[in-house]
Design a protein around this motif. Structure first.
Motif, PDB file in Angstrom:
ATOM      1  N   GLU A 148       0.642  -0.800  -0.058  1.00 29.45           N
ATOM      2  CA  GLU A 148      -0.061  -0.221   0.435  1.00 29.45           C
ATOM      3  C   GLU A 148       0.745   1.389  -0.432  1.00 29.45           C
ATOM      4  O   GLU A 148       0.130   1.761  -0.428  1.00 29.45           O
ATOM      5  CB  GLU A 148      -0.861   0.258   1.089  1.00 29.45           C
ATOM      6  CG  GLU A 148      -1.894   1.214   1.619  1.00 29.45           C
ATOM      7  CD  GLU A 148      -2.596   1.471   2.477  1.00 29.45           C
ATOM      8  OE1 GLU A 148      -3.172   2.445   2.638  1.00 29.45           O
ATOM      9  OE2 GLU A 148      -3.003   0.719   2.815  1.00 29.45           O
ATOM     10  N   ASN A 192      -1.896   3.042  -3.161  1.00 29.00           N
ATOM     11  CA  ASN A 192      -3.147   3.133  -2.406  1.00 29.00           C
ATOM     12  C   ASN A 192      -4.619   3.129  -2.479  1.00 29.00           C
ATOM     13  O   ASN A 192      -5.299   3.252  -1.724  1.00 29.00           O
ATOM     14  CB  ASN A 192      -2.997   3.870  -1.082  1.00 29.00           C
ATOM     15  CG  ASN A 192      -3.058   5.660  -1.475  1.00 29.00           C
ATOM     16  OD1 ASN A 192      -3.530   5.822  -2.855  1.00 29.00           O
ATOM     17  ND2 ASN A 192      -1.888   6.821  -0.924  1.00 29.00           N
ATOM     18  N   GLY A 230      -5.774  -0.974   0.867  1.00 29.39           N
ATOM     19  CA  GLY A 230      -5.788   0.163   0.222  1.00 29.39           C
ATOM     20  C   GLY A 230      -7.170   0.853  -0.357  1.00 29.39           C
ATOM     21  O   GLY A 230      -7.885  -0.782   0.163  1.00 29.39           O
TER      22      GLY A 230
END
Length: 622
Positions: free
Chosen positions: A286, A435, A463
């Motif tokens: 992420e 993300n 994410g």
């Protein structure tokens, strides 16, 4: 009645055997799902049955006069002014008819009516220009062309690719009436609804499993666990014998010559053993967290010419949301994604993006892949290293996680298969922290093992996720909310995945025009079977005493039927089966058809009773 038989089939490309002593029998009325890893040879097997590829050794036998229709993964349509003319020309070419004038007026009109009926069922505009047709429209045209031939054996290679969910559901309904079909697909729900048997191609061998995909998955998992345990025992024993032979003195004694010969046999067996293909190694980083708000749309509208794609849509996407977009082809899903990413301005309304966003976009058309670049350059241009989760990893090692051999890493992208390109695009996206992950039809061309691993990886991703997919089971596994196109530019948000949307939406009544229904013992038995829960309203409440006893007895009954079916199939697959007396042949083939119908009825009844016990109730048509 048998339509195709494969005996002791041998077929290799280069040094890799795709078929290694394989056996297969296809019988009239069966709808067989062909599964296996990418590169196992599934498409090659379909080409073999379609008489486009020849065996290296062994025997392939077709029923005399067998009519076969084959829809490839990327079908080639007959060039014509529009889809209707192309489909007609395709059917005529398959029949060996040079021109329309070779048919009498009644026959030509009947053929045109059949094409129009199938096109209507699959929601295909026959006047659509082929030059402007989308991938989904081209796939529909190829399917109509194949079904209009009224084949005795239908071969389909990934028929659900590029189709939207309504198109897949209509195809399912049409295939339930197909005489005999062999289908390659990664769509597990499609397999569960359509198929009567699963055949797996694994390391050159074909293994048959009666029933649908869910039952196959359960049986195969147990078999793989047993195989793994047996191989561990073999390797342990082999290692012990290797230690013994290196001691030397005792091994040279005459009385131990038998043990030496046994070790030589073990070595040959170990060398000849074909290992199961590896699994993808997926991980997502992420990176830095985004702001709490990812994107906000307020009263957004967007049109394509006069066509409204989005009308007055307000939506707030927050960090960690897992949004699935559902809608037919052309509904505006890709346009909506570009609005959410800030790549496209709305005609009216406002779009506000969050802070610290790092997005990655998986494009179903794979436009991000340069066909002339090598696989390694695509992942890490100008460097031999990639950084994953703060750690450096050599590009060759990273590609190995995605099942690319070192020699394959220098191949240009244009040389890759569809499944390999899909894995390469996943490798490219996962090589950098993100993300906000946007996946547009990520399941196309992936084998089922890789698809299930991708599901697990996305379930662990922290994410924000936006997914467009026609794979209904995939949507159920990875999304927590859906945004659905409801026509005329209207979109509505629902809590949950695909199945949750089905329960919440008003169920539309649909009718599908289809070819004449199938006949025979299996079809009659299936027609007399209780309707599955997806086609009838289930009662609420507990099971009665007799129903409870019936539910308890069903698994054993199904197992007994499957054992009898497997024994019959094994007997029919033996090389000297043709010597069986004619009366016994007719009796056993009739029994095999009867068993298929009894199994279909038993599975339907089992599901119905289980649903009744759970106290659930589905809307009709869901």
């Amino acid at each position: 009645m048998t339509v195709f038989t494969l005996r002791n089939a041998e077929l290799a490309f280069g040094h890799v055997p795709l078929l290694d002593g394989a056996q297969l029998v296809l019988r009239q009325g069966e709808r067989v799902g062909l599964v296996g890893r990418n590169g196992a040879g599934k498409s090659t097997l379909l080409k073999l049955i379609a008489r486009q590829v020849a065996l290296d050794d062994g025997e392939a036998q077709w029923r005399a006069g067998l009519r076969i229709a084959y829809v490839e993964q990327e079908p080639q349509l007959v060039p014509a002014a529009n889809a209707r003319a192309s489909m007609l020309a395709g059917v005529l070419a398959a029949r060996g008819v040079p021109t329309e004038g070779a048919l009498d007026a009644d026959e030509l009109n009947a053929l045109r009516a059949r094409i129009e009926s199938l096109a209507h069922a699959l929601q295909l505009d026959g006047a659509r220009s082929l030059a402007q047709a989308s991938g989904g429209e081209r796939k529909r045209a190829a399917l109509v062309c194949a079904l209009a031939q009224e084949p005795q054996l239908l071969l389909l290679d990934e028929p659900t690719n590029h189709l939207d969910i309504p198109g897949i559901e209509r195809l399912e309904e049409l295939l339930e009436l197909a005489p005999t079909a062999l289908i390659i697909t990664h769509d597990r729900q499609f397999l569960d609804r359509v198929t009567t048997r699963i055949v797996e191609l694994d390391r050159g061998l074909l293994r048959s499993y009666a029933g649908n995909f869910a039952y196959y998955a359960e049986r195969r998992a147990a078999e793989l666990a047993a195989e793994s345990a047996e191989r561990r025992r073999f390797d342990q024993f082999w290692a012990q014998e290797e230690v013994w032979i290196r001691q030397g003195v005792e091994a040279r004694r005459t009385r131990n010559e038998g043990r030496v010969r046994r070790l030589e046999q073990l070595r040959r067996a170990r060398a000849e053993r074909r290992e199961r293909l590896g699994r993808l190694q997926l991980s997502l980083d992420e990176g830095m967290r985004s702001g709490r708000l990812v994107a906000e749309l307020q009263h957004v509208s967007k049109r394509w010419g006069e066509l409204p794609l989005i009308e007055d849509l307000s939506l707030r996407l927050m960090r960690g949301d897992r949004l699935g977009l559902i809608g037919p082809n052309g509904a505006g899903k890709s346009t909506l994604i570009r609005l959410l990413l800030g790549e496209l301005a709305p005609d009216s309304g406002s779009v506000r993006l969050g802070t610290a966003l790092s997005s990655a976009y998986f494009d179903q058309l794979r436009a991000q892949l340069d066909p002339e670049r090598s696989v390694a350059e695509t992942i890490s241009p100008g460097s031999d290293w990639v950084e994953i989760g703060g750690r450096r990893k050599h590009v060759m090692s990273y590609l190995a996680d995605f099942l690319f051999a070192p020699q394959r890493a220098q191949s240009p992208v244009r040389m890759l298969s569809g499944g390999e390109r899909q894995r390469l695009l996943l490798a490219r996206l996962f090589a950098r922290p993100t993300n906000l992950l946007v996946l547009d039809e990520p399941t196309n061309d992936l084998d089922i093992d890789s698809l299930e691993l991708l599901e697990q990886t996305l379930q662990d991703y922290t994410g924000t996720l936006i997914v467009v997919s026609h794979d209904r089971r995939f949507l159920d596994a990875v999304v927590t909310q859906t945004l659905v196109a409801e026509g005329a530019g209207r979109w509505r948000e629902y809590v949950g995945g695909y199945s949750d949307w089905l329960r919440q939406r008003p169920a539309p009544a649909r009718q599908v025009a289809a070819p004449s229904p199938a006949t025979g013992p299996a079809a009659r038995a299936a027609a007399q079977a209780p309707l599955p829960p997806s086609a009838t309203t289930r009662r609420r409440g507990r099971l009665g005493y007799k129903e409870g006893r019936e539910l308890e007895a069903l698994p054993a009954q199904i197992e007994a039927l499957e054992q009898e079916q497997a024994q019959l199939i094994a007997r029919m697959s033996t090389p000297d089966y043709h010597r069986t007396p004619p009366e016994a042949l007719r009796r056993e083939r009739a029994r095999l058809d009867e068993l298929a119908g009894l199994l279909a009825a038993s599975f339907a009844r089992w599901e119905q009773l289980e649903a009744q016990r759970a106290g659930t109730q589905d809307a009709p048509g869901s």
